[in-house]
Write a protein that holds these residues in place. Structure first.
Motif, mmCIF file in Angstrom:
data_model
loop_
_atom_site.group_PDB
_atom_site.id
_atom_site.type_symbol
_atom_site.label_atom_id
_atom_site.label_comp_id
_atom_site.label_asym_id
_atom_site.label_seq_id
_atom_site.Cartn_x
_atom_site.Cartn_y
_atom_site.Cartn_z
ATOM 1 N N THR A 1 19.341 -18.343 15.491
ATOM 2 C CA THR A 1 20.045 -19.258 14.961
ATOM 3 C C THR A 1 19.455 -20.643 15.050
ATOM 4 O O THR A 1 19.284 -21.635 14.375
ATOM 5 N N VAL B 1 22.366 -18.938 8.147
ATOM 6 C CA VAL B 1 22.280 -18.057 7.334
ATOM 7 C C VAL B 1 21.676 -16.871 8.193
ATOM 8 O O VAL B 1 22.152 -15.800 8.137
ATOM 9 N N ASP C 1 24.333 -15.574 10.536
ATOM 10 C CA ASP C 1 25.522 -14.620 9.846
ATOM 11 C C ASP C 1 24.844 -13.261 9.306
ATOM 12 O O ASP C 1 25.664 -12.287 9.416
ATOM 13 N N LEU C 2 23.628 -13.219 8.766
ATOM 14 C CA LEU C 2 23.262 -12.046 8.370
ATOM 15 C C LEU C 2 23.049 -10.979 9.612
ATOM 16 O O LEU C 2 23.410 -9.893 9.540
ATOM 17 N N THR D 1 28.922 -12.185 5.673
ATOM 18 C CA THR D 1 28.301 -13.236 4.428
ATOM 19 C C THR D 1 28.013 -14.397 4.928
ATOM 20 O O THR D 1 28.975 -15.259 5.473
ATOM 21 N N PRO D 2 26.871 -15.077 4.704
ATOM 22 C CA PRO D 2 26.468 -16.507 5.007
ATOM 23 C C PRO D 2 27.520 -17.622 4.526
ATOM 24 O O PRO D 2 28.059 -17.390 3.329
#
Length: 223
Positions: free
Chosen positions: A45, A148, A151-152, A157-158
């Motif tokens: 992140t 993004v 989240d992945l 889902t982003p």
């Protein structure tokens, strides 16, 4: 001797890395990852957006691999989150409250990282010869890229793709555009960078507070 702008850039980058690492580590805790998973999600992140930006502008190897201080900062944030012990309470109400508390702190940390990275990512791109519009877009990529990836990896889902989340990319884009204008007009200074970041942070926090969301396509059906 480093200029005031460079010092602010270094401090801002470090603070953004720490904030994003905290958001990644908190999500890992919510997902019940082990300590290695917490460290991986925190580092991904914190460093992901900057790595993508550096690859696009041709800065190879990216800063994350040449200046390991950023990695150490992200691992420190992961360790602090992993070692933090909430009160030993049980019950459904407590579990729900703790989840809400984690979500709130995750959102705050993410907003801080978003605001800092959109400004300093834009400046980095501009200093490497990109025009103001392209620099603003890369500032946006720097700000949202780590989220993004986070989240992945967490199998979500982003947020920038979901209609049921509060405005995320728009605050970062706004901060990037403000920064690009300051750079283009030669108004960018160390003391102007922080208000630009603050604008993006406050924008994101207000979106969370009042649930500002982007409109959906006409004819979309509720889910």
């Amino acid at each position: 001797m480093a200029s005031a702008v460079d010092v602010v850039q270094q401090i801002g980058d470090t603070a953004g890395v720490f904030a994003f690492a905290v958001s990644g580590a908190l999500l890992a805790v919510r997902k019940d990852f082990d300590v290695f998973g917490i460290a991986v999600l925190a580092a991904a992140t914190a460093l992901g957006g900057g790595i993508v930006r550096d690859l696009i502008i041709g800065r190879i190897p990216p800063d994350a691999f040449t200046d390991l201080d950023y990695l150490y900062v992200s691992l420190l944030a992961a360790a602090l989150v992993a070692l933090w012990r909430p009160p030993r309470e049980t019950g459904r109400w407590y579990r729900r409250t703790r989840r809400l508390r984690l979500t709130r702190w995750l959102d705050i940390a993410d907003a801080i990282g978003l605001g800092l990275f959109c400004v300093f990512g834009t400046r980095t791109a501009y200093e490497h010869g990109l025009g103001a519009p392209s620099a603003a877009l890369l500032g946006l990529v720097t700000a949202v890229g780590g989220g993004v990836i986070r989240d992945l990896l967490a199998q979500r889902t982003p947020m920038i793709l979901r209609h049921d989340t509060d405005l995320y990319a728009l605050p970062a884009l706004f901060g990037s555009v403000v920064t690009a204008i300051l750079l283009h007009e030669n108004w960018y200074r160390g003391w102007t960078a922080l208000p630009a970041a603050a604008v993006a942070i406050v924008f994101r926090l207000l979106a969370l507070r009042y649930h500002w969301r982007a409109p959906r396509a006409r004819g979309s059906l509720p889910r």
